[in-house]
Design a protein around this motif. Sequence first.
Motif, mmCIF file in Angstrom:
data_model
loop_
_atom_site.group_PDB
_atom_site.id
_atom_site.type_symbol
_atom_site.label_atom_id
_atom_site.label_comp_id
_atom_site.label_asym_id
_atom_site.label_seq_id
_atom_site.Cartn_x
_atom_site.Cartn_y
_atom_site.Cartn_z
ATOM 1 N N GLY A 1 0.829 -1.207 0.000
ATOM 2 C CA GLY A 1 0.000 0.000 0.000
ATOM 3 C C GLY A 1 0.856 1.246 0.000
ATOM 4 N N SER A 2 1.810 1.309 0.909
ATOM 5 C CA SER A 2 2.699 2.467 0.996
ATOM 6 C C SER A 2 3.720 2.457 -0.114
ATOM 7 C CB SER A 2 3.488 2.413 2.305
ATOM 8 O OG SER A 2 2.792 3.050 3.296
ATOM 9 N N SER A 3 4.440 1.335 -0.238
ATOM 10 C CA SER A 3 5.616 1.325 -1.093
ATOM 11 C C SER A 3 5.273 1.343 -2.586
ATOM 12 C CB SER A 3 6.487 0.114 -0.760
ATOM 13 O OG SER A 3 5.748 -1.057 -0.978
ATOM 14 N N GLU A 4 4.259 0.592 -3.000
ATOM 15 C CA GLU A 4 3.983 0.492 -4.444
ATOM 16 C C GLU A 4 2.890 1.444 -4.900
ATOM 17 O OE1 GLU A 4 3.221 -3.222 -6.295
ATOM 18 O OE2 GLU A 4 4.763 -4.231 -5.123
ATOM 19 N N LEU A 5 1.887 1.631 -4.045
ATOM 20 C CA LEU A 5 0.728 2.419 -4.477
ATOM 21 C C LEU A 5 0.785 3.851 -3.974
ATOM 22 C CD1 LEU A 5 -2.116 -0.226 -3.804
ATOM 23 C CD2 LEU A 5 -0.823 0.116 -5.903
ATOM 24 N N GLY A 6 1.613 4.098 -2.949
ATOM 25 C CA GLY A 6 1.645 5.433 -2.347
ATOM 26 C C GLY A 6 0.376 5.713 -1.559
ATOM 27 N N PRO B 1 -7.637 -8.842 -5.776
ATOM 28 C CA PRO B 1 -7.360 -9.678 -6.955
ATOM 29 C C PRO B 1 -6.155 -9.193 -7.765
ATOM 30 C CG PRO B 1 -9.444 -8.475 -7.188
ATOM 31 C CD PRO B 1 -9.018 -8.337 -5.773
ATOM 32 N N PHE B 2 -5.896 -7.885 -7.742
ATOM 33 C CA PHE B 2 -4.742 -7.383 -8.494
ATOM 34 C C PHE B 2 -3.452 -8.018 -7.971
ATOM 35 C CE2 PHE B 2 -1.411 -4.125 -9.310
ATOM 36 C CZ PHE B 2 -1.461 -4.137 -10.695
ATOM 37 N N TYR B 3 -3.441 -8.365 -6.689
ATOM 38 C CA TYR B 3 -2.246 -8.965 -6.070
ATOM 39 C C TYR B 3 -2.418 -10.457 -5.767
ATOM 40 C CZ TYR B 3 -0.168 -4.346 -5.563
ATOM 41 O OH TYR B 3 0.389 -3.117 -5.820
ATOM 42 N N GLU C 1 -15.103 -4.975 -5.188
ATOM 43 C CA GLU C 1 -13.673 -5.121 -5.469
ATOM 44 C C GLU C 1 -13.487 -5.512 -6.939
ATOM 45 O OE1 GLU C 1 -10.315 -7.050 -2.965
ATOM 46 O OE2 GLU C 1 -11.701 -8.622 -3.546
ATOM 47 N N LEU C 2 -12.481 -4.949 -7.581
ATOM 48 C CA LEU C 2 -12.258 -5.209 -9.010
ATOM 49 C C LEU C 2 -10.828 -5.699 -9.241
ATOM 50 C CD1 LEU C 2 -13.786 -1.880 -10.432
ATOM 51 C CD2 LEU C 2 -14.882 -4.139 -10.371
ATOM 52 N N ASP C 3 -10.636 -6.334 -10.409
ATOM 53 C CA ASP C 3 -9.263 -6.649 -10.807
ATOM 54 C C ASP C 3 -8.826 -5.568 -11.793
ATOM 55 O OD1 ASP C 3 -6.851 -7.859 -10.997
ATOM 56 O OD2 ASP C 3 -7.589 -9.685 -11.959
ATOM 57 N N TYR C 4 -7.547 -5.376 -11.941
ATOM 58 C CA TYR C 4 -7.026 -4.303 -12.804
ATOM 59 C C TYR C 4 -5.905 -4.856 -13.661
ATOM 60 C CZ TYR C 4 -9.679 -1.206 -9.829
ATOM 61 O OH TYR C 4 -10.719 -0.598 -9.165
ATOM 62 N N THR C 5 -5.714 -4.226 -14.812
ATOM 63 C CA THR C 5 -4.588 -4.648 -15.649
ATOM 64 C C THR C 5 -3.335 -3.838 -15.329
ATOM 65 O OG1 THR C 5 -5.440 -3.204 -17.370
ATOM 66 C CG2 THR C 5 -5.947 -5.549 -17.590
ATOM 67 N N THR C 6 -3.511 -2.675 -14.734
ATOM 68 C CA THR C 6 -2.335 -1.880 -14.380
ATOM 69 C C THR C 6 -2.463 -1.334 -12.961
ATOM 70 O OG1 THR C 6 -3.235 0.255 -15.112
ATOM 71 C CG2 THR C 6 -2.061 -1.058 -16.781
ATOM 72 N N LYS C 7 -1.279 -1.117 -12.369
ATOM 73 C CA LYS C 7 -1.223 -0.537 -11.024
ATOM 74 C C LYS C 7 -1.802 0.885 -11.040
ATOM 75 C CE LYS C 7 2.848 0.683 -9.455
ATOM 76 N NZ LYS C 7 4.275 0.536 -9.180
ATOM 77 N N GLU C 8 -1.561 1.594 -12.160
ATOM 78 C CA GLU C 8 -2.028 2.990 -12.279
ATOM 79 C C GLU C 8 -3.557 3.052 -12.234
ATOM 80 O OE1 GLU C 8 0.403 1.603 -14.188
ATOM 81 O OE2 GLU C 8 1.943 2.670 -13.048
#
Length: 184
Positions: free
Chosen positions: A33-38, A112-114, A149-156
């Motif tokens: 949460g902190s390190s990758e997503l800010g 799900p993204f992770y 909750e959704l899945d995503y193709t990108t972190k952005e």
Amino acid sequence: MARPSDVPIPQEPMSPYPINTEFCDIVCGFGRGSSELGIPTANVPIDQLPSIVEKLPLGVYFGFCRVAKVDSECTRVVKRKDGRSVDYNFGATLNNKDLETWPVVLSIGLNPFYHNKAKTVELHIMHKFSDDFYGAKVKFNILGFIRPELDYTTKEALIKDINTDIEIAKKTLNTPPYSEYSHL
Ligand SMILES: Cc1cc2nc3c(=O)[nH]c(=O)nc-3n(C[C@H](O)[C@H](O)[C@H](O)COP(=O)(O)O)c2cc1C
């Protein structure tokens, strides 16, 4: 601003909300949460929450929360699931402002993204804390549901949606009668 997955938010909390928790432990998650997503999150054990939380649909919720220090003589170093060490300081370094009630947006789900295997409950508290506070306690209420909750193709794309969730929660919690639930 409405996204296809957004659920209409009623003008006041409707059953089963509000859901009120007792103080529960703040434990470490995977730390992304902190390190990758800010977007830092405080994880709480689901088994310390009212049993109804287990039955809620996976997704994003909002409410208010309050952090409390835990009296402890020591700090403790705990190995996180990714192998990194984190300091449990039990909230000792938090200041009075940090201990006020703050709006919160919560994720209850499997991320799900992770590809998480177990359900987590994570709180993104809308306040810039002076320090980390693993081992402290948090009490919160859940006042409503924003989206599944959704899945995503990108972190952005995930970050963008979480920021929209934060805006929706902030706006809703500012309006009465939601704002009246801030006394914890
Ligand atoms: C408001 C909010 C909404 C979220 N929505 C999703 C989502 O739709 N899908 C998803 O895979 N993860 C979602 N997450 C979870 C993030 O993936 C999660 O915070 C991230 O994995 C960091 O967890 P960690 O600190 O345990 O590593 C959401 C988190 C928050 C705070």
